[in-house]
Design a protein around this motif. Sequence first.
Motif, mmCIF file in Angstrom:
data_model
loop_
_atom_site.group_PDB
_atom_site.id
_atom_site.type_symbol
_atom_site.label_atom_id
_atom_site.label_comp_id
_atom_site.label_asym_id
_atom_site.label_seq_id
_atom_site.Cartn_x
_atom_site.Cartn_y
_atom_site.Cartn_z
ATOM 1 N N GLN A 58 -41.750 -26.321 -73.941
ATOM 2 C CA GLN A 58 -43.039 -25.625 -73.992
ATOM 3 C C GLN A 58 -42.972 -24.297 -73.253
ATOM 4 O OE1 GLN A 58 -45.770 -28.504 -72.371
ATOM 5 N NE2 GLN A 58 -45.978 -29.624 -74.305
ATOM 6 N N GLN A 59 -42.346 -24.301 -72.085
ATOM 7 C CA GLN A 59 -42.274 -23.076 -71.278
ATOM 8 C C GLN A 59 -41.450 -21.991 -71.964
ATOM 9 O OE1 GLN A 59 -41.710 -23.754 -67.077
ATOM 10 N NE2 GLN A 59 -40.858 -21.726 -66.711
ATOM 11 N N ALA A 243 -27.633 -40.911 -57.142
ATOM 12 C CA ALA A 243 -27.416 -40.945 -58.589
ATOM 13 C C ALA A 243 -27.691 -39.563 -59.186
ATOM 14 C CB ALA A 243 -28.333 -41.980 -59.242
ATOM 15 N N GLY A 244 -26.700 -39.026 -59.896
ATOM 16 C CA GLY A 244 -26.821 -37.684 -60.460
ATOM 17 C C GLY A 244 -27.688 -37.676 -61.707
ATOM 18 N N LEU A 245 -28.950 -37.362 -61.539
ATOM 19 C CA LEU A 245 -29.916 -37.400 -62.625
ATOM 20 C C LEU A 245 -29.679 -36.309 -63.656
ATOM 21 C CD1 LEU A 245 -32.541 -38.472 -63.875
ATOM 22 C CD2 LEU A 245 -33.811 -37.112 -62.199
ATOM 23 N N LEU A 246 -29.309 -35.121 -63.193
ATOM 24 C CA LEU A 246 -29.038 -34.029 -64.128
ATOM 25 C C LEU A 246 -27.829 -33.227 -63.668
ATOM 26 C CD1 LEU A 246 -29.802 -32.403 -66.635
ATOM 27 C CD2 LEU A 246 -31.273 -30.978 -65.189
ATOM 28 N N TYR A 247 -26.731 -33.425 -64.375
ATOM 29 C CA TYR A 247 -25.544 -32.579 -64.250
ATOM 30 C C TYR A 247 -25.474 -31.727 -65.504
ATOM 31 C CZ TYR A 247 -22.941 -34.579 -60.255
ATOM 32 O OH TYR A 247 -22.507 -34.949 -59.008
ATOM 33 N N MET A 248 -25.024 -30.491 -65.355
ATOM 34 C CA MET A 248 -24.839 -29.622 -66.513
ATOM 35 C C MET A 248 -23.450 -29.016 -66.510
ATOM 36 S SD MET A 248 -28.222 -27.403 -67.509
ATOM 37 C CE MET A 248 -27.398 -26.856 -69.017
ATOM 38 N N ASN A 249 -22.953 -28.720 -67.694
ATOM 39 C CA ASN A 249 -21.749 -27.919 -67.825
ATOM 40 C C ASN A 249 -22.114 -26.505 -67.368
ATOM 41 O OD1 ASN A 249 -20.105 -25.869 -69.466
ATOM 42 N ND2 ASN A 249 -18.922 -27.747 -69.714
ATOM 43 N N LYS A 250 -21.409 -25.992 -66.375
ATOM 44 C CA LYS A 250 -21.778 -24.703 -65.783
ATOM 45 C C LYS A 250 -21.699 -23.558 -66.791
ATOM 46 C CE LYS A 250 -21.074 -21.840 -61.666
ATOM 47 N NZ LYS A 250 -21.237 -20.575 -62.378
ATOM 48 N N SER A 251 -20.691 -23.578 -67.648
ATOM 49 C CA SER A 251 -20.559 -22.516 -68.645
ATOM 50 C C SER A 251 -21.741 -22.510 -69.598
ATOM 51 C CB SER A 251 -19.254 -22.682 -69.428
ATOM 52 O OG SER A 251 -18.134 -22.539 -68.581
ATOM 53 N N VAL A 252 -22.218 -23.706 -69.959
ATOM 54 C CA VAL A 252 -23.391 -23.809 -70.833
ATOM 55 C C VAL A 252 -24.607 -23.228 -70.135
ATOM 56 C CG1 VAL A 252 -24.987 -25.424 -71.946
ATOM 57 C CG2 VAL A 252 -22.515 -25.773 -72.149
ATOM 58 N N TYR A 253 -24.793 -23.605 -68.865
ATOM 59 C CA TYR A 253 -25.939 -23.083 -68.121
ATOM 60 C C TYR A 253 -25.861 -21.571 -67.975
ATOM 61 C CZ TYR A 253 -29.194 -22.209 -64.289
ATOM 62 O OH TYR A 253 -30.220 -21.714 -63.515
ATOM 63 N N ASP A 254 -24.684 -21.050 -67.657
ATOM 64 C CA ASP A 254 -24.514 -19.614 -67.469
ATOM 65 C C ASP A 254 -24.804 -18.828 -68.744
ATOM 66 O OD1 ASP A 254 -23.823 -20.031 -64.836
ATOM 67 O OD2 ASP A 254 -21.662 -19.826 -65.162
ATOM 68 N N GLN A 261 -33.077 -20.437 -67.953
ATOM 69 C CA GLN A 261 -32.638 -20.927 -66.641
ATOM 70 C C GLN A 261 -33.833 -21.106 -65.702
ATOM 71 O OE1 GLN A 261 -29.656 -18.226 -65.180
ATOM 72 N NE2 GLN A 261 -28.116 -18.850 -66.676
ATOM 73 N N THR A 262 -34.753 -20.156 -65.760
ATOM 74 C CA THR A 262 -35.951 -20.235 -64.920
ATOM 75 C C THR A 262 -36.773 -21.468 -65.269
ATOM 76 O OG1 THR A 262 -36.048 -17.837 -64.621
ATOM 77 C CG2 THR A 262 -38.083 -19.070 -64.260
ATOM 78 N N ILE A 367 -36.456 -27.589 -51.252
ATOM 79 C CA ILE A 367 -35.152 -27.692 -51.924
ATOM 80 C C ILE A 367 -35.035 -26.768 -53.129
ATOM 81 C CG2 ILE A 367 -33.480 -29.247 -53.024
ATOM 82 C CD1 ILE A 367 -34.992 -31.578 -51.598
ATOM 83 N N PHE A 368 -35.807 -27.025 -54.160
ATOM 84 C CA PHE A 368 -35.530 -26.421 -55.455
ATOM 85 C C PHE A 368 -35.849 -24.930 -55.528
ATOM 86 C CE2 PHE A 368 -35.857 -30.971 -56.333
ATOM 87 C CZ PHE A 368 -34.615 -31.164 -56.908
ATOM 88 N N SER A 369 -36.780 -24.464 -54.707
ATOM 89 C CA SER A 369 -37.040 -23.019 -54.670
ATOM 90 C C SER A 369 -35.915 -22.266 -53.974
ATOM 91 C CB SER A 369 -38.373 -22.756 -53.959
ATOM 92 O OG SER A 369 -38.291 -23.144 -52.593
ATOM 93 N N LYS A 370 -35.079 -22.985 -53.240
ATOM 94 C CA LYS A 370 -33.975 -22.363 -52.496
ATOM 95 C C LYS A 370 -32.622 -22.545 -53.174
ATOM 96 C CE LYS A 370 -36.342 -23.514 -48.140
ATOM 97 N NZ LYS A 370 -36.236 -24.264 -46.861
ATOM 98 N N ALA A 371 -32.532 -23.491 -54.086
ATOM 99 C CA ALA A 371 -31.234 -23.803 -54.704
ATOM 100 C C ALA A 371 -30.827 -22.717 -55.693
ATOM 101 C CB ALA A 371 -31.309 -25.152 -55.423
ATOM 102 N N THR A 372 -29.521 -22.439 -55.740
ATOM 103 C CA THR A 372 -28.968 -21.511 -56.730
ATOM 104 C C THR A 372 -27.925 -22.262 -57.539
ATOM 105 O OG1 THR A 372 -27.327 -20.763 -55.121
ATOM 106 C CG2 THR A 372 -29.359 -19.481 -55.287
ATOM 107 N N PHE A 373 -27.871 -21.942 -58.824
ATOM 108 C CA PHE A 373 -26.954 -22.653 -59.715
ATOM 109 C C PHE A 373 -26.040 -21.662 -60.461
ATOM 110 C CE2 PHE A 373 -30.927 -25.243 -59.680
ATOM 111 C CZ PHE A 373 -30.427 -26.302 -58.935
#
Length: 373
Positions: A58-59, A243-254, A261-262, A367-373
């Motif tokens: 939606q976003q 438990a890792g709820l959401l892992y992503m392939n970094k290349s896909v995310y990049d 991403q936002t 946490i999440f406002s400070k995290a960088t991926f």
Amino acid sequence: MAKSPLLAVGAAVGFAAAALAHTAPAAADTNLTYGSTLPAPHVVHEKGLAPFFERIEQQTNGALSWEILPGGAMGGVKEAVQTIEDGVVDSGLVLDIYTRQEVPITSMFADMIAIPDDFLVYAAAANEMQLLDCQACIDERTDRDLIAMAYYAPDPYLLMCSDGSRTYADLQNKKTRASGRMGVLIDSFGATTVTIPSSEVYESLQRGQAACSVASSAWLDSYGLSDVVTTVIDLPMGSYFNAGLLYMNKSVYDDLTEDEQTAIRDNLAGLVADTLFAYRAEGQSAVDAAKAKGVEFVEPDSEMVEALVEFRKGELQNTIETAEKAGIEGAQERVDAFMSLVEKWRQIVAETGDDKQAFTEALNREIFSKATF
């Protein structure tokens, strides 16, 4: 000179491609996959991930969407890191208790599975530790082209049996499904641990491969255990908070757009809170439904309670020593840092109470406002 047929075809194809490029939208929609070993109707999928993916869609006005591939269709728990790293799936669930060799620093905290007394507190602390405070964890995941974005914990583990077991004496030499430190705990009770993936726990109890299983109360519903379990020993024995709820392939995310991403980052706190609160609600609902079916919840006897207390005394030191034996440096400092975060989140959760929105805001703020991926 006359054009050859091949040149003519090539020109036509080139012209068509140019025309399509001219008329195509500036950016095509992105459809990602999420691999999970959990069954399709699991609370993590229905109450955590599905709403999370829907909010992102939606976003981004439909530009970014996800498909959940459940039930281990894209690989088992032991292959999860590799399947995401290799791009078999774009993202997925990683239970690092099964992937110690791939991410040894990240997974060292899994040895503390028997100590949580509040799964909301420990899950929040795990997110802060993994995403902000453990640079070595981030680095080892980056080296494998992985990003960890969110962690969760199920409601506390209980001991569920299909043969009517109800006391410490009943468990002696009893085949009991458990893994990691839960398996060591069960062995300390005198039972015999058998390692069976969570996706196969129903069949293991049904077919007699195990008489009992360590499981969260929500599993009575999500895994259908209330159909094969006759007794549940009502002694909370910890929670798998890493438990890792959401892992992503970094290349896909990049490769995603900044807006995409936002959208992911904006919704991570909600994903964690939704999953944790849904687990708690489903756990209680599953207990009520199981009781209605005739499943008996029994109080633990004193021998079992004392055995659990005694076992927990050495768990922090065991975590440190196990990590050091594996060649992991700085284990003592990481355990100390994590337990400091536990105390921090114990205070926050005491303030937020049952207010999911307040808890979500705390997760995002801390946490999440400070995290960088």
